[in-house]
Design a protein around this motif. Structure first.
Motif: not given
Length: 317
Positions: A247, A267, A270-271
């Motif tokens: 992040e 991103l 990733t979350f």
């Protein structure tokens, strides 16, 4: 031969026009404080600024291409090490790659080029190739970069970008071979190191990927390379499930390049894999709303639809 005053004769008129336009704008701002400037005047000033920016950008591209050509000359000069003949040939053998289609195309283009090096023409094709890369047209970008190399053999920038187009087509071995040529001319090419880092990421050689990408960021010599080094490092740490680090790198990439919508896409992934599904959805929405017509904006929009429909994202997505 090029006159030593070539750069100054090109830059001087441009600098003078910038200064003149600056003075015009200062007068316009003063007048605007008393009475609003007419719309057509504002529009004309805007067009003048755009035209100057484009000329300055073209001049910068030409200067970079010329710089690459000079570096290539320096590499050739180093071959004059006093040994000559068989000894020189033997010394170079250790860094000569195995001939392949990629090598032969570039080498043939350089050998066939008997006229002067066309730096301006090459920079046009480099810009065209970069535009195609941004549209995810890697095949079209490869053709443009090869054309640039025909016009300016030995261009480090064109060859480094060629490797980028190759790796975007999953031709990782071909990209590595092209990068080998780049490193023989410029061992410190930031863009080449960033590309090696991406290839190592794809091959799951994470330690080497981190080493190359961290070097690019530490040297901070090429803004574009630094931007993508942050993006790729985020992808490395996401693959290693170090989501907080991932992040941080994606957010830094967005700080350096707000238009790099791929960073919003990554991103969001990733979350998602960190279990932060609401944050993932928001990241993809932000990316899609930033530019719904760009390839990565469209990918973000697709992820929004899939998430809202309850589809589960996969690690290789």
């Amino acid at each position: 031969m090029t006159s030593p005053g070539f750069v100054s004769t090109v830059a001087a008129p441009l600098a003078e026009r910038v200064q003149a336009l600056q003075q015009t704008l200062e007068h316009a701002c003063l007048a605007h404080a008393q009475q609003p400037v007419a719309g057509d005047v504002r529009d004309q000033l805007k067009q003048d600024i755009i035209a100057l920016f484009r000329e300055a950008d073209a001049a910068l591209q030409q200067a970079q291409t010329t710089k690459d050509a000079v570096k290539a000359l320096a590499a050739q000069w180093k071959q004059l090490d006093g040994r000559g003949g068989a000894a020189a040939s033997s010394g170079a053998q250790g860094i000569r790659p195995t001939p392949s289609a990629t090598t032969s195309v570039v080498a043939t283009s350089a050998a066939a080029h008997t006229g002067r090096i066309d730096h301006l023409g090459a920079s046009t094709f480099i810009e065209k190739g970069w535009s195609k890369l941004s549209l995810l047209d890697a095949a079209g970008a490869e053709l443009a970069f090869r054309r640039a190399l025909e016009l300016a053999p030995g261009s480090v920038e064109a060859e480094a970008l060629l490797s980028w187009a190759q790796m975007m087509q999953d031709d990782l071995d071909g990209a590595m071979e092209t990068l080998h040529h780049v490193f023989t001319r410029d061992p410190h090419s930031a863009l080449a190191h960033a590309n090696v880092g991406y290839i190592c990421l794809r091959k799951k050689i994470y330690g080497e990927a981190i080493e190359h990408l961290s070097t690019v960021i530490r040297d901070d010599s090429d803004r574009r390379a630094v931007l993508y080094a942050h993006l790729y490092l985020g992808m490395v740490y996401c693959e290693r499930e170090m989501f907080d680090d991932a992040e941080a790198f994606f957010r830094k990439a967005l700080e350096l390049g707000p238009n790099l919508l791929q960073a919003w896409y990554e991103l969001g992934r990733t979350f998602w894999f960190a279990g932060r599904h609401a944050d993932a959805l928001q990241a993809w929405k932000t990316g899609s709303e930033a530019n719904k017509f760009s390839p990565w904006g469209k990918r973000c929009a697709e992820m929004v639809v899939e998430t809202e429909q309850g589809r589960v994202q996969q690690r290789n997505g």
